[in-house]
Design an enzyme around this catalytic site. Sequence first.
Site, PDB file in Angstrom:
ATOM      1  N   ASN A  12       0.867  -1.167   0.000  1.00 55.05           N
ATOM      2  CA  ASN A  12       0.000   0.000   0.000  1.00 55.05           C
ATOM      3  C   ASN A  12       0.910   1.224   0.000  1.00 55.05           C
ATOM      4  O   ASN A  12       1.434   1.618   1.037  1.00 55.05           O
ATOM      5  CB  ASN A  12      -0.894  -0.044   1.246  1.00 55.05           C
ATOM      6  CG  ASN A  12      -1.856   1.125   1.314  1.00 55.05           C
ATOM      7  OD1 ASN A  12      -1.764   2.070   0.526  1.00 55.05           O
ATOM      8  ND2 ASN A  12      -2.763   1.067   2.267  1.00 55.05           N
ATOM      9  N   ARG A  96      -2.484  -2.042  -3.575  1.00 57.05           N
ATOM     10  CA  ARG A  96      -3.677  -1.223  -3.422  1.00 57.05           C
ATOM     11  C   ARG A  96      -3.546  -0.050  -4.395  1.00 57.05           C
ATOM     12  O   ARG A  96      -2.552   0.669  -4.377  1.00 57.05           O
ATOM     13  CB  ARG A  96      -3.763  -0.696  -1.994  1.00 57.05           C
ATOM     14  CG  ARG A  96      -4.903   0.279  -1.837  1.00 57.05           C
ATOM     15  CD  ARG A  96      -4.898   0.922  -0.484  1.00 57.05           C
ATOM     16  NE  ARG A  96      -6.050   1.789  -0.359  1.00 57.05           N
ATOM     17  CZ  ARG A  96      -6.036   2.952   0.293  1.00 57.05           C
ATOM     18  NH1 ARG A  96      -4.941   3.359   0.893  1.00 57.05           N
ATOM     19  NH2 ARG A  96      -7.113   3.668   0.357  1.00 57.05           N
ATOM     20  N   HIS A 185     -12.587   3.269  -0.350  1.00 58.37           N
ATOM     21  CA  HIS A 185     -12.638   2.267   0.734  1.00 58.37           C
ATOM     22  C   HIS A 185     -13.364   1.001   0.273  1.00 58.37           C
ATOM     23  O   HIS A 185     -13.859   0.233   1.097  1.00 58.37           O
ATOM     24  CB  HIS A 185     -13.393   2.788   1.978  1.00 58.37           C
ATOM     25  CG  HIS A 185     -12.690   3.859   2.735  1.00 58.37           C
ATOM     26  ND1 HIS A 185     -13.391   4.857   3.384  1.00 58.37           N
ATOM     27  CD2 HIS A 185     -11.396   4.081   3.002  1.00 58.37           C
ATOM     28  CE1 HIS A 185     -12.537   5.665   3.997  1.00 58.37           C
ATOM     29  NE2 HIS A 185     -11.316   5.211   3.774  1.00 58.37           N
ATOM     30  N   ARG A 246     -11.244  15.883   7.023  1.00 59.77           N
ATOM     31  CA  ARG A 246     -12.007  16.319   5.840  1.00 59.77           C
ATOM     32  C   ARG A 246     -13.422  16.725   6.239  1.00 59.77           C
ATOM     33  O   ARG A 246     -14.034  16.096   7.105  1.00 59.77           O
ATOM     34  CB  ARG A 246     -12.107  15.192   4.807  1.00 59.77           C
ATOM     35  CG  ARG A 246     -10.782  14.769   4.234  1.00 59.77           C
ATOM     36  CD  ARG A 246     -10.993  13.753   3.096  1.00 59.77           C
ATOM     37  NE  ARG A 246      -9.750  13.059   2.820  1.00 59.77           N
ATOM     38  CZ  ARG A 246      -9.598  11.736   2.885  1.00 59.77           C
ATOM     39  NH1 ARG A 246     -10.619  10.956   3.176  1.00 59.77           N
ATOM     40  NH2 ARG A 246      -8.428  11.192   2.642  1.00 59.77           N
ATOM     41  N   GLU A 389      -8.332  -4.867   5.131  1.00 59.08           N
ATOM     42  CA  GLU A 389      -8.148  -4.540   3.716  1.00 59.08           C
ATOM     43  C   GLU A 389      -6.983  -5.312   3.109  1.00 59.08           C
ATOM     44  O   GLU A 389      -7.026  -5.714   1.955  1.00 59.08           O
ATOM     45  CB  GLU A 389      -7.941  -3.025   3.558  1.00 59.08           C
ATOM     46  CG  GLU A 389      -9.216  -2.248   3.850  1.00 59.08           C
ATOM     47  CD  GLU A 389      -8.989  -0.756   4.075  1.00 59.08           C
ATOM     48  OE1 GLU A 389      -8.561  -0.390   5.182  1.00 59.08           O
ATOM     49  OE2 GLU A 389      -9.237   0.032   3.155  1.00 59.08           O
TER      50      GLU A 389
END
Length: 403
Positions: A12, A96, A185, A246, A389
């Site tokens: 990743n 990823r 996601h 965010r 993940e």
Amino acid sequence: MTATATRVLVLNSGSSSVKYQLIDMNDGTRLAVGLVERIGEQASRLAHTPLAAGGDKRETEGAIADHDAALKAVAAELAADGLGLDSPQLAAIGHRVVHGGLKFTEPTVIDDAVLKEIERLVPVAPLHNPANITGIRTAQAMRPDLPQVAVFDTAFHATMPEYAARYAIDVETADAHRIRRYGFHGTSHAYVSRKTAALLGKDPSEVNVIVLHLGNGASASAVAGGRCVDTSMGLTPLEGLVMGTRSGDIDPAVTFHLKRVAGMSTDEIDVLLNKKSGLIGLCGDNDMREIRRRIDEGDERARLAFDIYIHRLKKYIGAYSAVLGRVDAVAFTAGVGENAAPVREAAVAGLEEMGMAVDASLNAVRSDEPRLISPEYARVAVAVVPTDEELEIAQQTYALVNA
Ligand code: ADP
């Protein structure tokens, strides 16, 4: 690939970091996990844990100039444990990749054409795809003979119907610039929705699930019979829930206002909304533990930040209940969702009429296992389902190279 090749390295690659896990696909065992941070700085840091060898975490500090150097350092750590990248047991490397656009809706073996297409998506994912591409190129240079697979964050959301994916703006303008809702996601939403079905003893095709992935980044999705029908992130990961840094949903006119009235530049507004908003903008902290601690001390700003976070979450639970028509489960996951019992309690509070409730003592249990936290009488199962993940990327990668 040989018959004995049962390991997958998951990479990743972020703009200044690389996270990695070496996983044995026979049983999903982690052989080694680690992280390189602050790539390109003087004080880069590599933390490597050789789980297979039962060893302790090894940390090294010092300048790591770029992703190439980072991956070489990782390879050296792995080799020191007899798990080097040259091992015949390595079946593939799974990467990823954040943005797969409209083209990549499945995990994909990376060749030159695929890499070009991922590059073509840089304008819609300027913060993420370049780092992913660098990671892929570096890994390819180290093991050119090995299958490298891209697993896209957007892929699971490709099943969203057009009316959920399209913004209500001029169609020609939108299409010319590939502006639409892609969602992110996805690897987590796919994994957690499947695991939630398993927790209920059902096949994914039989259940409707609202997945709430609440990490530092946060997103909700509505999954009907195993397929995503709506999700809260959009063209970029900025839309939707209140996140660590965010803003999530906002009137787009706020940006014109900031430009015209406050004289801010586009880049400044970008930084404001992505890095200085959400919980950190509201109260100065983005870690839910710290926010809860401050609330316990009577801190009003932390309280308001929490309330805004919960209010948005609740709105999405309501919206996705309407989208799904029938909800079988609400699943909380990621750092906040898995650990912050007060968030789960508050998000579901007052939703009894919708069949949703949380049992206080079940909610207080700490565990790494998927579990129900709703009382038996509740029509909708409320669950905590830890995400994974890396395992999902490894499984998709392994399945593809063995297909
Ligand atoms: P990401 O992968 O998006 O960086 P994570 O899923 O790891 O994020 O979530 C990180 C966040 O989880 C932290 O910022 C913090 O708010 C929250 N978190 C982690 N542990 C706890 C905890 N024990 N209690 C409450 N919140 C927690």
